[in-house]
Design a protein around this motif. Structure first.
Motif, PDB file in Angstrom:
ATOM      1  N   ASP A 111       0.903  -1.125   0.012  1.00  0.00           N
ATOM      2  CA  ASP A 111       0.218  -0.133   0.031  1.00  0.00           C
ATOM      3  C   ASP A 111       0.661   1.418  -0.158  1.00  0.00           C
ATOM      4  O   ASP A 111       2.168   1.488   0.729  1.00  0.00           O
ATOM      5  CB  ASP A 111      -1.074  -0.323   1.619  1.00  0.00           C
ATOM      6  CG  ASP A 111      -2.106   1.145   1.181  1.00  0.00           C
ATOM      7  OD1 ASP A 111      -2.383   1.497   0.478  1.00  0.00           O
ATOM      8  OD2 ASP A 111      -1.757   1.428   2.366  1.00  0.00           O
ATOM      9  N   THR A 139      -0.077   4.425  -0.112  1.00  0.00           N
ATOM     10  CA  THR A 139      -1.330   5.912   1.034  1.00  0.00           C
ATOM     11  C   THR A 139      -0.723   6.594   1.330  1.00  0.00           C
ATOM     12  O   THR A 139       0.540   5.848   2.830  1.00  0.00           O
ATOM     13  CB  THR A 139      -2.184   4.685   1.849  1.00  0.00           C
ATOM     14  OG1 THR A 139      -3.421   4.032   0.571  1.00  0.00           O
ATOM     15  CG2 THR A 139      -3.283   6.503   1.675  1.00  0.00           C
ATOM     16  N   LYS A 162      -2.481   1.950  -6.166  1.00  0.00           N
ATOM     17  CA  LYS A 162      -2.079   1.890  -4.612  1.00  0.00           C
ATOM     18  C   LYS A 162      -2.146   2.793  -3.451  1.00  0.00           C
ATOM     19  O   LYS A 162      -1.223   2.825  -1.973  1.00  0.00           O
ATOM     20  CB  LYS A 162      -0.853   1.123  -4.481  1.00  0.00           C
ATOM     21  CG  LYS A 162      -0.690   0.184  -5.454  1.00  0.00           C
ATOM     22  CD  LYS A 162       0.868  -0.159  -5.157  1.00  0.00           C
ATOM     23  CE  LYS A 162       0.808  -2.129  -5.885  1.00  0.00           C
ATOM     24  NZ  LYS A 162       0.355  -2.403  -5.023  1.00  0.00           N
ATOM     25  N   GLY A 163      -2.535   4.146  -3.692  1.00  0.00           N
ATOM     26  CA  GLY A 163      -2.608   4.956  -2.666  1.00  0.00           C
ATOM     27  C   GLY A 163      -1.316   5.864  -3.192  1.00  0.00           C
ATOM     28  O   GLY A 163      -1.464   7.275  -2.172  1.00  0.00           O
TER      29      GLY A 163
END
Length: 387
Positions: A11, A13, A51-52
């Motif tokens: 991730d 983010t 994937k942020g």
């Protein structure tokens, strides 16, 4: 070689990807006239956003040679890139606070003397912009620069979507190809592609030589090429390449019939004749129909094709006929699932577009120098650094 993709990352983010891209686009009066390279950026930016993550783009423009040249700023590229990406794109200079946008274009990396010197201190400044490094500029991978090589050793590094697709296509073409493999190498001069020829004869089953290069090989075999472009001083080199090919089990194909003219211009009076019958005042400007038919037969028996360079003076009608005919045959075989076809180089891309088969080839590389060095069998620093 093994390398990681964006898909291998977790991730993102709250994280920033520092992405090396190719924004060296043609511009007239501050307006981008061809957005092909901008389109190539979109898959990677989209993958990072999915994937942020945010993307900070590093790129060069022109050759400012370590000086700040206002006419070579990347700022005018931003509106065209934003349109292609469908996202707000910010702009910043190194040292600025980054704008709060999903995508930020940094000023021309070659404004810094350390870029082309692969300076680690400059690479550290680039790396400080984000959390991971993504190289999506295969066209720059043959250069060991701060934004392509040094930075990759300073942070987690992966290949971008376009770079990954390119490397996979090239691996299938020459790294671990399905045989038989055919290579088409054309262009004006043998001297510009000696390393390519020496490398390919050891890797492919058939080597098709076209363009002015073929004249030098005809001459080496004792054939008078009249007033044709020919590097006569490379006769021994051409003969050596032919011998290397024989030893490696590679068949070299040069034209048996040719299209000749007395003037180098479009629609010049021309004639098809055996390659052995060229008059002193005639120039060979294309391969003849008999040769083309034979070459199409070679392609029909192949599984993999690598193409770099035209077979004749394709920019002039009717001396584009051989290139167009062979390109159409390759495109048809690819469309039918019978051939994996990879091509690259400026003239090659233009020739395949002219033949109307750009969309039929398995992969067409827009990289110039990097594609040529790959064909020469050289290690590309920007790729090696990802391993």
């Amino acid at each position: 070689m093994a390398f990681k993709h964006i898909a291998d990352l977790g991730d993102l983010t709250g994280k920033i990807a520092v992405v090396r891209v190719d924004l060296n686009v043609p511009m007239v009066d501050g307006v981008v006239t061809d957005d092909t390279r901008l389109e190539a950026v979109k898959p990677t930016v989209d993958a990072i956003a999915a994937k942020g993550g945010r993307s900070v783009l590093l790129a060069h423009f022109g050759r400012p040679k370590g000086q700040v040249v206002p006419e070579m700023s990347l700022k005018p590229v931003v509106p065209a890139l934003a349109k292609v990406l469908g996202r707000e794109v910010g702009f910043a200079e190194l040292g600025d606070t980054l704008p709060d946008t999903d995508v930020v274009v940094m000023e021309n990396t070659r404004f810094f003397p350390g870029e082309e010197k692969n300076d680690v201190e400059l690479a550290k400044r680039f790396a400080a912009l984000g959390d991971i490094y993504v190289n999506d500029a295969f066209s720059c991978a043959h250069r060991a620069h701060a934004s392509t090589e040094a930075i990759a050793h300073l942070m987690p590094s992966v290949a971008g979507e376009t770079m990954g697709a390119e490397l996979e296509a090239l691996e299938k073409a020459l790294g671990a190809p399905v045989r038989p493999v055919v290579a088409v190498v054309g262009g004006a001069k043998v001297s510009t592609k000696l390393d390519v020829l020496h490398n390919l004869v050891a890797k492919v089953d058939h080597l098709i030589i076209g363009g002015g290069m073929a004249n030098t090989f005809l001459y080496a075999e004792g054939i008078d090429v009249g007033a044709s472009l020919c590097e006569k001083d490379l006769k021994d080199t051409a003969l050596k390449i032919i011998e290397e090919a024989k030893a490696a089990g590679c068949k070299v194909h040069i034209p048996s019939d040719v299209v000749v003219a007395k003037e180098f211009k479009a629609n010049a009076a021309h004639e098809v004749k055996p390659a052995t019958a060229v008059a002193a005042d005639e120039m060979i400007l294309d391969a003849g129909p008999k040769s083309v038919a034979e070459l199409i037969g070679v392609l029909e028996g192949a599984k993999t094709l690598v193409w770099n360079g035209p077979l004749g003076a394709f920019e002039l009608t009717p001396f584009d006929a051989a290139t167009v005919a062979l390109a159409k045959a390759a495109g048809k075989l690819t469309d039918e699932g019978k051939l994996l076809s990879v091509a690259g180089g400026g003239d090659t891309v233009a020739a395949l577009a002219h033949a109307g088969v750009k969309d039929s080839f398995t992969h067409i590389s827009t990289a110039g120098g990097a594609f040529l060095e790959w064909m020469e069998g050289k290690a590309l620093p920007g790729v090696v650094a990802l391993g």
